[in-house]
Design an enzyme around this catalytic site. Structure first.
Site, PDB file in Angstrom:
ATOM      1  N   SER A 280       0.841  -1.198   0.000  1.00 16.96           N
ATOM      2  CA  SER A 280       0.000   0.000   0.000  1.00 16.96           C
ATOM      3  C   SER A 280       0.875   1.247   0.000  1.00 16.96           C
ATOM      4  CB  SER A 280      -0.922   0.005   1.229  1.00 16.96           C
ATOM      5  OG  SER A 280      -0.160  -0.092   2.429  1.00 16.96           O
TER       6      SER A 280
ATOM      7  N   GLY B 229      -0.522   4.540   0.517  1.00 15.79           N
ATOM      8  CA  GLY B 229      -1.446   5.577   0.936  1.00 15.79           C
ATOM      9  C   GLY B 229      -2.509   5.869  -0.110  1.00 15.79           C
TER      10      GLY B 229
ATOM     11  N   GLY C 154      -4.874   0.765   6.793  1.00 16.37           N
ATOM     12  CA  GLY C 154      -4.121  -0.403   6.338  1.00 16.37           C
ATOM     13  C   GLY C 154      -4.714  -1.700   6.839  1.00 16.37           C
ATOM     14  N   ASP C 155      -5.228  -1.688   8.054  1.00 12.24           N
ATOM     15  CA  ASP C 155      -5.868  -2.890   8.603  1.00 12.24           C
ATOM     16  C   ASP C 155      -7.162  -3.197   7.858  1.00 12.24           C
ATOM     17  OD1 ASP C 155      -3.830  -2.765  10.522  1.00 12.24           O
ATOM     18  OD2 ASP C 155      -5.057  -1.487  11.813  1.00 12.24           O
TER      19      ASP C 155
END
Length: 317
Positions: free
Chosen positions: A221, A223, A252-253
């Site tokens: 990832s 952002g 992110g989770d």
């Protein structure tokens, strides 16, 4: 069913203020408490997306009891091991004048090695086989930074698919156990590979390096700019939709949850990336640690731009 392991959970308190000022009283306009920790966040989002989940990990003290009750209220099944120490409390300050969240994370309680060993024994004695088991987050004081390696090896010996989302030694040692899926962000992958990532080719080359270590799937990832997914046969790039962000905490989770949930349904890596990016964007739209809502994710999926690209040297199309 998606199982998660959170070795260093937290009670996350979010305070919203008009503007942070030094050497004066800052009065909170609103206070919110949520169960936190990366694996717990994954379980919460899987539940929101309609999946079954089981939250494992280590809890202790009054904060641990609050987290346990909050998860029960959300309909999340848990099987935590209890420790002598007090589960940490993290503080998120949301400054309305700048729109920026300021996160202050505590290190966590000291955990005795035998308390950590109970997690591995629980995995070894599992009767129900989850579709994925997600290992994510920091390692509390007292436990070896390499602990994910042993836990992943135990899960793999049971034929379980595993996902790893960690940083530093926890990430590098965990990769040695060859989890099914690894999900670093840009900075975690830069630290792991030792090089700066600029441009699509650099991200794909770094992901390929991880694949060559025996990892089945890598998702990186970056952002709000992009997310990359790669296996030995395919590579994908997803561009998140433009949103009005409120907080990146837990984004992110949420991405991990969206990915493993869709993979558990038998969908392709590209489709899983699509939902992961939508879930991450949905979490960024909510304040503090509120995470995402299914209604937002379902709408955002239609706005994610997904394209398949040729991988570098491993034969993608």
């Amino acid at each position: 069913m998606i199982a998660t392991v959170t070795l260093n959970p937290s009670l996350d308190r979010t305070m919203t203020v008009n503007a942070l000022v030094s050497d004066d009283t800052n009065r909170a306009l609103a206070i919110r408490s949520d169960p936190g920790g990366k694996g717990i966040n994954v379980s919460r989002v899987v539940r929101e997306l309609g999946g079954r989940t089981l939250a494992l990990g280590l809890l202790g003290g009054h904060n641990g009891q609050l987290i346990h009750r909050a998860l029960e209220d959300e309909g999340i099944t848990s099987a935590f091991n209890w420790i002598e120490g007090e589960t940490r409390e993290n503080l998120i300050l949301h400054d309305l004048s700048t729109g920026e969240p300021y996160r202050i994370n505590a290190p966590g309680p000291y955990v005795r090695p035998e308390e950590g060993d109970r997690i591995q024994r629980k995995i070894a004695g599992w009767a129900e086989r989850p579709d994925f088991i997600v290992f994510s987050g920091s390692v509390p004081p007292g436990l070896p930074k390499e602990i994910y390696r042993g836990l992943i090896e135990e899960a793999r010996s049971k034929g379980l698919r595993t996902a790893l989302d960690a940083d530093g030694t926890a990430l590098s040692a965990g990769i040695e156990a060859r989890p099914t899926l690894v999900k670093p962000n840009r900075y975690e992958l830069e630290r792991f590979t030792g090089r700066t990532l600029e441009g699509e080719s650099a991200f794909l080359a770094a992901a390929e390096d991880v694949i060559k270590r025996g990892i089945e799937m890598v998702v990186v990832s970056d952002g709000p700019r992009a997310a990359y997914a790669m296996s030995a046969t395919e590579a994908w790039i997803a561009t998140p939709p433009a949103i009005a962000p409120q907080s990146s905490v837990g984004a992110g989770d949420a991405m991990v949850a969206g990915i493993v949930h869709r993979l558990s349904l038998g969908e392709s890596l590209g489709e899983a990336l699509l939902w992961g990016v939508a879930a991450g964007a949905g979490a960024a739209m909510t304040p503090g640690t509120e995470l995402c809502h299914l209604r937002d994710v379902s709408r955002l999926v239609e706005r994610v731009k997904l394209r398949r690209v040729g991988s570098l040297a491993i034969g993608g199309t």
